[in-house]
Write an enzyme that holds these catalytic residues in place. Structure first.
Site, PDB file in Angstrom:
ATOM      1  N   ARG A  78      28.371  38.508  43.643  1.00  0.00           N
ATOM      2  CA  ARG A  78      28.597  38.118  45.045  1.00  0.00           C
ATOM      3  C   ARG A  78      27.316  38.266  45.856  1.00  0.00           C
ATOM      4  O   ARG A  78      26.578  39.240  45.706  1.00  0.00           O
ATOM      5  CB  ARG A  78      29.696  39.000  45.639  1.00  0.00           C
ATOM      6  CG  ARG A  78      30.020  38.654  47.075  1.00  0.00           C
ATOM      7  CD  ARG A  78      31.403  39.085  47.483  1.00  0.00           C
ATOM      8  NE  ARG A  78      31.541  40.521  47.666  1.00  0.00           N
ATOM      9  CZ  ARG A  78      32.658  41.095  48.109  1.00  0.00           C
ATOM     10  NH1 ARG A  78      33.727  40.357  48.344  1.00  0.00           N
ATOM     11  NH2 ARG A  78      32.703  42.396  48.261  1.00  0.00           N
ATOM     12  N   LYS A  99      40.825  38.135  48.803  1.00  0.00           N
ATOM     13  CA  LYS A  99      41.622  38.216  50.032  1.00  0.00           C
ATOM     14  C   LYS A  99      40.948  37.471  51.193  1.00  0.00           C
ATOM     15  O   LYS A  99      41.599  36.745  51.925  1.00  0.00           O
ATOM     16  CB  LYS A  99      41.840  39.695  50.434  1.00  0.00           C
ATOM     17  CG  LYS A  99      42.546  40.518  49.363  1.00  0.00           C
ATOM     18  CD  LYS A  99      42.845  41.930  49.849  1.00  0.00           C
ATOM     19  CE  LYS A  99      41.624  42.793  50.111  1.00  0.00           C
ATOM     20  NZ  LYS A  99      40.829  43.114  48.911  1.00  0.00           N
ATOM     21  N   ARG A 116      25.775  43.202  48.894  1.00  0.00           N
ATOM     22  CA  ARG A 116      26.325  44.280  49.715  1.00  0.00           C
ATOM     23  C   ARG A 116      26.048  45.624  49.038  1.00  0.00           C
ATOM     24  O   ARG A 116      26.159  45.731  47.819  1.00  0.00           O
ATOM     25  CB  ARG A 116      27.847  44.098  49.837  1.00  0.00           C
ATOM     26  CG  ARG A 116      28.271  43.484  51.142  1.00  0.00           C
ATOM     27  CD  ARG A 116      29.720  43.125  51.153  1.00  0.00           C
ATOM     28  NE  ARG A 116      30.632  44.233  50.858  1.00  0.00           N
ATOM     29  CZ  ARG A 116      31.953  44.134  50.918  1.00  0.00           C
ATOM     30  NH1 ARG A 116      32.521  42.999  51.248  1.00  0.00           N
ATOM     31  NH2 ARG A 116      32.722  45.154  50.636  1.00  0.00           N
ATOM     32  N   ARG A 153      35.200  51.923  43.726  1.00  0.00           N
ATOM     33  CA  ARG A 153      36.124  51.223  44.629  1.00  0.00           C
ATOM     34  C   ARG A 153      37.396  50.814  43.884  1.00  0.00           C
ATOM     35  O   ARG A 153      38.494  50.875  44.439  1.00  0.00           O
ATOM     36  CB  ARG A 153      35.440  49.987  45.221  1.00  0.00           C
ATOM     37  CG  ARG A 153      34.337  50.357  46.221  1.00  0.00           C
ATOM     38  CD  ARG A 153      33.433  49.173  46.519  1.00  0.00           C
ATOM     39  NE  ARG A 153      34.080  48.105  47.242  1.00  0.00           N
ATOM     40  CZ  ARG A 153      33.654  46.853  47.263  1.00  0.00           C
ATOM     41  NH1 ARG A 153      32.555  46.507  46.595  1.00  0.00           N
ATOM     42  NH2 ARG A 153      34.303  45.927  47.928  1.00  0.00           N
ATOM     43  N   ARG A 182      45.505  50.260  53.239  1.00  0.00           N
ATOM     44  CA  ARG A 182      44.971  50.574  51.915  1.00  0.00           C
ATOM     45  C   ARG A 182      45.550  51.868  51.368  1.00  0.00           C
ATOM     46  O   ARG A 182      45.239  52.242  50.237  1.00  0.00           O
ATOM     47  CB  ARG A 182      43.462  50.736  52.012  1.00  0.00           C
ATOM     48  CG  ARG A 182      42.638  49.568  51.474  1.00  0.00           C
ATOM     49  CD  ARG A 182      41.187  49.906  51.731  1.00  0.00           C
ATOM     50  NE  ARG A 182      40.258  49.207  50.905  1.00  0.00           N
ATOM     51  CZ  ARG A 182      39.569  48.138  51.285  1.00  0.00           C
ATOM     52  NH1 ARG A 182      39.787  47.593  52.440  1.00  0.00           N
ATOM     53  NH2 ARG A 182      38.669  47.614  50.482  1.00  0.00           N
TER      54      ARG A 182
END
Ligand code: AMP
Length: 231
Positions: free
Chosen positions: A135, A19, A168, A179, A99
């Protein structure tokens, strides 16, 4: 779906669906600012302010922050000047919000805030886990890299500002699974909720192709005055 060009767009998709990347590519096309709810919350945590203190435990655990809290943050943010067009209407490119159905309904009841288009990036969960575990993020400027698909020029340093890259805290595999579960249970129902506004994109492709598909799907609105320009 409206025949006029949308100026309030929501990007919908699981964590790691791309996104943020798509939003960056769309900003110049639409002029509306990219509002990432996750970036706003991470900035609050980094600043150590009251909001940051209230959300950091939820975020580190891979859980959603309370609806009332994020609604307050986004409602306040869309009042800023960059979310206004000349006629005083609201424009945005939202990434990570809404969300939950509660969040979506809170915006849907206000015609000045309601999204006009929802872009759904579809990606299967194995691809997502691979993307998120690889990531690397810049804690200073927010840039995002991937050890295999988009490596930084210098290992572990940001190409843009030179800061040391980090994983992260919520990009560790057990948190990623939590998640994804939260996404399936609480966010995926929004796909049906937004059926009339929805554009479906295969988010499992390379980033350039995903962006090209999004832009192609928005072609019908080329040259149109954005919806909401006169609101
Ligand atoms: P993101 O960067 O979009 O993956 O968001 C990181 C984290 O911020 C999420 O895992 C949640 O803890 C929190 N968060 C971001 N946006 C929302 C939202 N709309 N509702 C609830 N929690 C959110």
């Amino acid at each position: 779906m409206s025949s006029r060009r949308p100026s309030r767009i929501v990007l919908l998709g699981a964590p790691g669906a791309g996104k943020g990347t798509v939003a960056l590519g769309m900003v110049s096309l639409f002029g509306a600012p990219h509002l990432s709810s996750g970036d706003m919350l991470r900035a609050a945590v980094a600043a150590g302010n009251e909001l940051g203190e209230r959300v950091k435990g939820h975020m580190a655990a891979g859980q959603f922050v309370p609806d009332a809290l994020i609604l307050e943050v986004i409602r306040e943010r869309v009042q800023h000047r960059d979310c206004r067009n000349d006629a005083g209407g609201v424009r945005y490119l939202l990434d990570g919000f809404p969300r939950t159905l509660v969040q979506a309904e809170a915006f849907a009841v206000d015609s000045k805030l309601a999204p006009q288009l929802v872009v759904h990036l579809k990606v299967n969960s194995d691809v997502i886990v691979g993307r998120l575990t690889g990531r690397r993020t810049c804690p200073n400027c927010g840039a995002s890299f991937h050890v295999a698909f988009a490596p930084p020029a210098k290992t572990d340093a940001c190409d843009h500002c030179g800061s040391g890259l980090i994983v992260r805290p919520d990009d560790h595999e057990d948190t990623i699974r939590r998640r994804l579960t939260a996404y399936e249970l609480q966010t995926a129902p929004l796909i049906d909720y937004y059926a009339d506004l929805l554009i479906e994109i295969d988010g499992g492709q390379g980033r350039d192709q995903v962006l090209a598909d999004v832009i192609a799907s928005l072609k019908p609105w080329d040259g149109e005055t954005p919806v909401g320009a006169n609101l």
